[in-house]
Design a protein around this motif. Structure first.
Motif, mmCIF file in Angstrom:
data_model
loop_
_atom_site.group_PDB
_atom_site.id
_atom_site.type_symbol
_atom_site.label_atom_id
_atom_site.label_comp_id
_atom_site.label_asym_id
_atom_site.label_seq_id
_atom_site.Cartn_x
_atom_site.Cartn_y
_atom_site.Cartn_z
ATOM 1 N N TYR A 36 0.839 -1.205 0.000
ATOM 2 C CA TYR A 36 0.000 0.000 0.000
ATOM 3 C C TYR A 36 0.872 1.253 0.000
ATOM 4 N N VAL A 40 1.246 4.197 -2.879
ATOM 5 C CA VAL A 40 0.978 5.594 -2.521
ATOM 6 C C VAL A 40 2.182 6.473 -2.841
ATOM 7 N N ALA A 44 1.235 8.951 -5.687
ATOM 8 C CA ALA A 44 0.964 10.308 -5.195
ATOM 9 C C ALA A 44 1.997 11.284 -5.740
ATOM 10 N N ALA A 177 5.777 8.248 1.269
ATOM 11 C CA ALA A 177 4.348 8.493 1.463
ATOM 12 C C ALA A 177 4.124 9.558 2.536
ATOM 13 N N VAL A 181 2.309 13.474 2.322
ATOM 14 C CA VAL A 181 1.300 14.019 3.251
ATOM 15 C C VAL A 181 1.738 15.393 3.773
ATOM 16 N N ALA A 248 -7.422 0.933 -1.929
ATOM 17 C CA ALA A 248 -7.124 1.768 -0.760
ATOM 18 C C ALA A 248 -6.017 2.764 -1.063
ATOM 19 N N ALA A 249 -4.983 2.307 -1.769
ATOM 20 C CA ALA A 249 -3.853 3.182 -2.083
ATOM 21 C C ALA A 249 -4.265 4.316 -3.006
ATOM 22 N N THR A 252 -6.544 6.765 -1.220
ATOM 23 C CA THR A 252 -5.768 7.664 -0.367
ATOM 24 C C THR A 252 -5.144 8.781 -1.190
ATOM 25 N N CYS A 253 -4.597 8.405 -2.345
ATOM 26 C CA CYS A 253 -3.995 9.411 -3.232
ATOM 27 C C CYS A 253 -5.033 10.427 -3.682
ATOM 28 N N ILE A 255 -7.703 11.424 -2.136
ATOM 29 C CA ILE A 255 -8.002 12.336 -1.028
ATOM 30 C C ILE A 255 -6.929 13.419 -0.926
ATOM 31 N N LEU A 256 -5.669 13.014 -1.054
ATOM 32 C CA LEU A 256 -4.569 13.977 -1.027
ATOM 33 C C LEU A 256 -4.677 14.951 -2.201
#
Length: 427
Positions: A36, A40, A44, A177, A181, A248-249, A252-253, A255-256
């Motif tokens: 994961y 990311v 990302a 990762a 963030v 999921a990965a 998450t990206c 959302i960022l």
């Protein structure tokens, strides 16, 4: 039931059992969390920094395009990894192998071309970003952008040369990762500070139809993990968890991305720059963001370069069995240093981050992420078992991918040409 139908049913059942065996637990491999984090970190990446500019190109519709790209990318990532186990006898080891099994030599060459454009193009883009940001970070150092690019390349070469496989490099992805963030937090904070500044000439468009293909191309690079998915899944202890891990990965990206894109476009509108760090208030927090993105470059570039190097070393027989332990190490070191040097040279020749980002997204990612997984899946596994709405969905993805690849590449090349002419004329 006729004999042929019984045989076909048994054959399908046997293939499913074989696939289950191929996807059995691999105790020596890494955890789902490590996979994961790996995805990311690679996905990302620096594409995050170009998202407010992507919205400046296409308008608010870019938010919808980003969400649509997420859904399409998860779907095609799942289809692509199904192709890896399509025959139930052995696991295909790379995207190139999938292309060869699907369409022979033409499929192999097509994947090799676009795959190489990403696994070498993205690190080149990283080096461009590192060089330009280092000049901003230490403006009075007397060191040029090109010199900083070579310094960044030298630092990247250390883990790339010393660590052989993605399993070894994967540990770096956790830190990468986290760096992403931190970068998003810095970008959001700076954008919020500039909200309501009402800059001259700033507008917020709902949609700019002429720029939509380029917008899709710029956003698509934000989900460009297909080039390393094969190696990430291969390094997973529980490969059956791939669908959940990749969803999921990429989620998450996304959302960022939304956290960066929306405040950035609200604050700077049509004046948003790529990377967004150039638009933010030039205070200590932005400098922290600059340091973080440079760290991210150092951590993410070796992952992509290792993905390319593993394929190159397989093709050129740079293995312990073929060369011996000592000579394998010598040849591997030479090959990887040459790869880094090539990336550094191209980064110095084309130091335009935003235009290079658009070209890379259009030419490589639109093809590898949206188009090829579907046409390979249809060829290797078939489409007759799919529902009509799945076929419509696949057709939409391919259409978006093709249009964005063609028009986006043309637009990006025009921008690059204008930049070269402007620099040549001293403008």
């Amino acid at each position: 039931m006729e004999k042929s139908e019984i045989y076909e049913a048994r054959s399908v059942h046997s293939d499913k059992e074989s696939i289950v065996d191929l996807m059995a637990e691999r105790p020596e491999q890494g955890s789902n969390f490590l996979a994961y984090a790996n995805v990311v970190c690679v996905v990302a990446g620096t594409g995050t920094l170009g998202l407010p500019y992507a919205l400046a190109l296409g308008g608010w519709i870019g938010v919808g395009i980003l969400v649509l790209s997420l859904v399409m990318s998860v779907y095609t990532a799942i289809l692509l990894l199904k192709c890896v186990y399509y025959n139930g006898k052995y696991r295909l080891s790379s995207y190139q192998e999938v292309g060869r099994h699907a369409y022979g030599k033409p499929g192999l060459i097509a994947v090799w071309f676009f795959h190489t454009s990403i696994v070498l193009g993205a690190p080149i883009m990283y080096l461009i970003l590192a060089g330009t940001e280092m000049v901003t970070l230490v403006p009075n150092s007397g060191i040029s952008t090109k010199a900083w690019i070579w310094i960044a390349a030298a630092v990247v070469s250390v883990p790339f040369v010393t660590m052989k496989t993605l399993k070894e490099v994967a540990v770096m992805s956790v830190f990468g990762a986290l760096a992403t963030v931190v970068l998003v937090v810095v970008a959001v904070r700076g954008s919020i500070m500039d909200l309501g500044s009402d800059m001259p000439g700033m507008v917020h468009n709902v949609v700019i139809a002429a720029n939509l293909p380029t917008t899709v191309a710029s956003i698509s690079i934000c989900f460009g993990g297909n080039v390393v998915y094969f190696h990430v899944e291969e390094a997973m202890r529980y490969p059956k968890s791939w669908n959940r891990v990749v969803a999921a990965a990429l989620g998450t990206c996304a959302i960022l991305y939304l956290a960066t894109a929306i405040p950035g476009y609200l604050a700077y509108g049509s004046l948003a720059k790529s990377p967004i760090l150039e638009s933010l208030p030039q205070d200590i927090f932005t400098k922290v963001g600059t340091v973080v993105i440079i760290i991210h470059v150092i951590l993410a570039a070796p992952i992509l370069l290792t993905s390319f190097a593993l394929e190159f070393e397989r093709l050129t027989d740079i293995t312990v069995a073929r060369r011996g332990k000592v000579m394998e190490r010598v040849w591997r070191t030479i090959a990887r240093l040459v790869i880094v040097a090539f990336c550094g040279a191209i980064a110095c020749l084309v130091p335009y981050f935003d235009a290079f980002l658009s070209l890379l997204g259009a030419m490589g990612n639109c093809s590898l992420i949206f188009v090829m997984p579907i046409i390979f899946y249809f060829k290797l596994i078939g489409w007759r078992h799919m529902k009509w709405y799945e076929l419509v969905w696949c057709a939409i993805i391919v259409l978006i991918g093709v249009i964005s690849a063609v028009i986006g590449s043309i637009d990006a090349i025009k921008v690059l040409n204008q930049r070269f002419h402007s620099d040549a004329n001293g403008l």
